[in-house]
Design a protein around this motif. Sequence first.
Motif, PDB file in Angstrom:
ATOM      1  N   PRO A 130     -28.199   7.770  16.796  1.00 56.75           N
ATOM      2  CA  PRO A 130     -28.801   6.537  17.316  1.00 56.75           C
ATOM      3  C   PRO A 130     -28.665   5.349  16.362  1.00 56.75           C
ATOM      4  O   PRO A 130     -28.433   4.223  16.807  1.00 56.75           O
ATOM      5  N   GLU A 131     -28.763   5.600  15.048  1.00 54.84           N
ATOM      6  CA  GLU A 131     -28.647   4.473  14.115  1.00 54.84           C
ATOM      7  C   GLU A 131     -27.230   3.904  14.103  1.00 54.84           C
ATOM      8  O   GLU A 131     -27.042   2.701  13.911  1.00 54.84           O
ATOM      9  N   ILE A 132     -26.234   4.748  14.373  1.00 50.41           N
ATOM     10  CA  ILE A 132     -24.852   4.261  14.469  1.00 50.41           C
ATOM     11  C   ILE A 132     -24.705   3.431  15.745  1.00 50.41           C
ATOM     12  O   ILE A 132     -24.092   2.356  15.737  1.00 50.41           O
ATOM     13  N   LEU A 133     -25.276   3.896  16.833  1.00 51.52           N
ATOM     14  CA  LEU A 133     -25.216   3.133  18.091  1.00 51.52           C
ATOM     15  C   LEU A 133     -25.915   1.782  17.938  1.00 51.52           C
ATOM     16  O   LEU A 133     -25.457   0.775  18.482  1.00 51.52           O
ATOM     17  N   GLU A 134     -27.012   1.773  17.199  1.00 49.58           N
ATOM     18  CA  GLU A 134     -27.726   0.514  16.952  1.00 49.58           C
ATOM     19  C   GLU A 134     -26.831  -0.467  16.201  1.00 49.58           C
ATOM     20  O   GLU A 134     -26.803  -1.659  16.491  1.00 49.58           O
ATOM     21  N   ARG A 135     -26.082   0.027  15.232  1.00 45.46           N
ATOM     22  CA  ARG A 135     -25.152  -0.829  14.479  1.00 45.46           C
ATOM     23  C   ARG A 135     -24.057  -1.361  15.393  1.00 45.46           C
ATOM     24  O   ARG A 135     -23.690  -2.525  15.321  1.00 45.46           O
ATOM     25  N   ASP A 153     -14.950   8.503  10.500  1.00 49.08           N
ATOM     26  CA  ASP A 153     -14.117   7.310  10.660  1.00 49.08           C
ATOM     27  C   ASP A 153     -14.934   6.138  11.193  1.00 49.08           C
ATOM     28  O   ASP A 153     -14.801   5.010  10.726  1.00 49.08           O
ATOM     29  N   LEU A 154     -15.780   6.411  12.178  1.00 49.25           N
ATOM     30  CA  LEU A 154     -16.634   5.360  12.736  1.00 49.25           C
ATOM     31  C   LEU A 154     -17.618   4.862  11.682  1.00 49.25           C
ATOM     32  O   LEU A 154     -17.808   3.646  11.530  1.00 49.25           O
ATOM     33  N   GLU A 155     -18.239   5.764  10.969  1.00 48.88           N
ATOM     34  CA  GLU A 155     -19.204   5.365   9.938  1.00 48.88           C
ATOM     35  C   GLU A 155     -18.526   4.514   8.856  1.00 48.88           C
ATOM     36  O   GLU A 155     -19.082   3.515   8.398  1.00 48.88           O
ATOM     37  N   ALA A 156     -17.308   4.895   8.473  1.00 48.52           N
ATOM     38  CA  ALA A 156     -16.567   4.134   7.466  1.00 48.52           C
ATOM     39  C   ALA A 156     -16.215   2.741   8.018  1.00 48.52           C
ATOM     40  O   ALA A 156     -16.334   1.726   7.304  1.00 48.52           O
ATOM     41  N   TRP A 157     -15.835   2.677   9.273  1.00 44.69           N
ATOM     42  CA  TRP A 157     -15.484   1.398   9.901  1.00 44.69           C
ATOM     43  C   TRP A 157     -16.699   0.474   9.904  1.00 44.69           C
ATOM     44  O   TRP A 157     -16.608  -0.688   9.544  1.00 44.69           O
ATOM     45  N   ILE A 158     -17.832   1.013  10.293  1.00 44.99           N
ATOM     46  CA  ILE A 158     -19.066   0.220  10.334  1.00 44.99           C
ATOM     47  C   ILE A 158     -19.444  -0.248   8.932  1.00 44.99           C
ATOM     48  O   ILE A 158     -19.854  -1.400   8.745  1.00 44.99           O
ATOM     49  N   SER A 159     -19.317   0.627   7.942  1.00 46.68           N
ATOM     50  CA  SER A 159     -19.644   0.241   6.558  1.00 46.68           C
ATOM     51  C   SER A 159     -18.778  -0.922   6.076  1.00 46.68           C
ATOM     52  O   SER A 159     -19.240  -1.774   5.315  1.00 46.68           O
ATOM     53  N   ARG A 160     -17.534  -0.972   6.524  1.00 51.37           N
ATOM     54  CA  ARG A 160     -16.633  -2.067   6.113  1.00 51.37           C
ATOM     55  C   ARG A 160     -16.973  -3.398   6.792  1.00 51.37           C
ATOM     56  O   ARG A 160     -16.452  -4.433   6.397  1.00 51.37           O
ATOM     57  N   GLN A 161     -17.837  -3.377   7.772  1.00 49.54           N
ATOM     58  CA  GLN A 161     -18.143  -4.615   8.512  1.00 49.54           C
ATOM     59  C   GLN A 161     -19.140  -5.505   7.775  1.00 49.54           C
ATOM     60  O   GLN A 161     -19.345  -6.641   8.157  1.00 49.54           O
ATOM     61  N   ASN A 162     -19.761  -5.018   6.736  1.00 49.26           N
ATOM     62  CA  ASN A 162     -20.758  -5.816   5.988  1.00 49.26           C
ATOM     63  C   ASN A 162     -20.132  -6.711   5.002  1.00 49.26           C
ATOM     64  O   ASN A 162     -19.206  -6.800   4.478  1.00 49.26           O
TER      65      ASN A 162
END
Length: 114
Positions: free
Chosen positions: A76-81, A105-114
């Motif tokens: 859920p926290e990934i979906l929130e992001r 891969d998704l978590e890494a992609w999201i981390s790079r968005q900051n």
Amino acid sequence: MSFTKRRAESPPLRLSLVEEQQFQVEVDKIELPTERQDVMEITTSWMEKGIVEGRELGERALVIKLLTRKLRNIFPEILERVNGLNLERLEVLAEDLLDFTSLVDLEAWISRQN
């Protein structure tokens, strides 16, 4: 602020067919062309905003559906992001997710968005 919270704070204003017709009658009563043009510009900006919001909703729903199908259980926290991404970032994610092989891969992609 999440997209869901923003939508809850400002519910859409929908006009019925009768209200739309009444609005047009009132606009037609405006005698000064500049005033009529001002009203039409405001109306057009509202329509454009609605189109953008609708496009963003559709893009967001599609990206989440594709992510869920490809990666299965998404936290859920990934979906929130993902829900917090703007339209431009959603479009990039829509393309990039085709290369994802795992949730990492998704978590890494999201981390790079900051």
